[in-house]
Design an enzyme around this catalytic site. Sequence first.
Site, PDB file in Angstrom:
ATOM      1  N   LYS A  13       0.832  -1.213   0.000  1.00 40.76           N
ATOM      2  CA  LYS A  13       0.000   0.000   0.000  1.00 40.76           C
ATOM      3  C   LYS A  13       0.865   1.261   0.000  1.00 40.76           C
ATOM      4  O   LYS A  13       0.662   2.163  -0.796  1.00 40.76           O
ATOM      5  CB  LYS A  13      -0.942   0.021   1.218  1.00 40.76           C
ATOM      6  N   ARG A  88     -10.036   1.053   8.148  1.00 42.01           N
ATOM      7  CA  ARG A  88      -9.560  -0.261   8.593  1.00 42.01           C
ATOM      8  C   ARG A  88     -10.701  -1.118   9.119  1.00 42.01           C
ATOM      9  O   ARG A  88     -10.484  -2.262   9.469  1.00 42.01           O
ATOM     10  CB  ARG A  88      -8.617  -0.064   9.763  1.00 42.01           C
ATOM     11  N   ARG A 127      11.756  -5.653   5.357  1.00 39.89           N
ATOM     12  CA  ARG A 127      11.472  -4.225   5.154  1.00 39.89           C
ATOM     13  C   ARG A 127      12.320  -3.326   6.057  1.00 39.89           C
ATOM     14  O   ARG A 127      12.523  -3.610   7.228  1.00 39.89           O
ATOM     15  CB  ARG A 127       9.993  -3.943   5.430  1.00 39.89           C
ATOM     16  N   ARG A 160      10.633  -1.611  11.494  1.00 39.97           N
ATOM     17  CA  ARG A 160       9.489  -1.315  12.368  1.00 39.97           C
ATOM     18  C   ARG A 160       9.378  -2.404  13.433  1.00 39.97           C
ATOM     19  O   ARG A 160       9.427  -3.592  13.113  1.00 39.97           O
ATOM     20  CB  ARG A 160       8.201  -1.261  11.535  1.00 39.97           C
ATOM     21  N   ARG A 171      -1.085  -8.938  13.317  1.00 39.73           N
ATOM     22  CA  ARG A 171      -1.630  -7.914  12.401  1.00 39.73           C
ATOM     23  C   ARG A 171      -2.431  -8.561  11.281  1.00 39.73           C
ATOM     24  O   ARG A 171      -3.462  -8.039  10.858  1.00 39.73           O
ATOM     25  CB  ARG A 171      -0.482  -7.061  11.819  1.00 39.73           C
TER      26      ARG A 171
END
Length: 219
Positions: A13, A88, A127, A160, A171
């Site tokens: 995203k 969300r 990431r 993160r 998540r």
Amino acid sequence: MNIILLGAPGAGKGTQAAYVAKRLNLAYIATGDLFRKAVEQGTELGKQAKYYMEEGKLCPDEITIGMLLERLANPDCQTGVVFDGFPRNLNQAEALDKALAQQSQGIDKVVYIKVSEEELLRRLSGRWVCRNCQAPYHITDFPPQIQGRCDKCGGELYQRPDDATPTVKKRLKVYLAATAPLIDYYTRLGKLVEVDGEGKAEKVAKRIIKALGKGDAVS
Ligand code: AP5
Ligand code: MG
Ligand code: ZN
């Protein structure tokens, strides 16, 4: 034009929203980025959000919707926005519809970026994100030019805390329970377009622009 990019954690995203916003000259709002900035700055909002983010849970709607509406009131949002990570859940979707209707606007298209769970886990475990501008990198797929530094702003890259595998799994569960029902919600409204999110980011970007009926905007 107002566009929502919908998809699981790691679907791309953020990667795609930055590109689409630039290409179509739209503002870009990522609630995750706004929360991370608040945490970094140690604001009251950041203090409230920190616990939920670390747990891989959604932040409470009151603070999330309030933060979103404040950002949406900025003049740069008047001509259209790419939303990343918001809404969300159903409550947030309805709040957004209401806020846009007050400005005689609405959501034009919702792009559902579909990626397999195996690929999501692979992407998130590699990431790195810029602490300053939040641009995402990937250790093998999108390495920065200088190790540990953001190509765009020179900021420091970090992993993160919520990208640790146990939190990613939480998540994903939250995504399936709270956010995935939005796929049906926007399908019923005739606004959903599904895009294959696998393969090179440039290819995915082309698919998104095409799905938005903006193929001509790509040179
Ligand atoms: P948020 O920041 O929104 O995280 P998320 O939805 O879990 O999504 P991610 O940012 O992890 O993934 P992405 O789809 O942006 O992928 P990216 O482009 O980086 O939310 C974080 C937290 O904030 C939530 O858990 C919650 O606590 C809170 N929050 C935020 N919004 C909220 C809301 N509305 N309500 C309540 N709480 C909220 O890509 C991932 C990786 O893959 C990168 O390394 C990238 O380089 C790589 N990559 C991207 N595309 C490709 C490709 N095509 N091929 C190979 N690699 C790729
Ligand atoms: Mg993101
Ligand atoms: Zn940066």
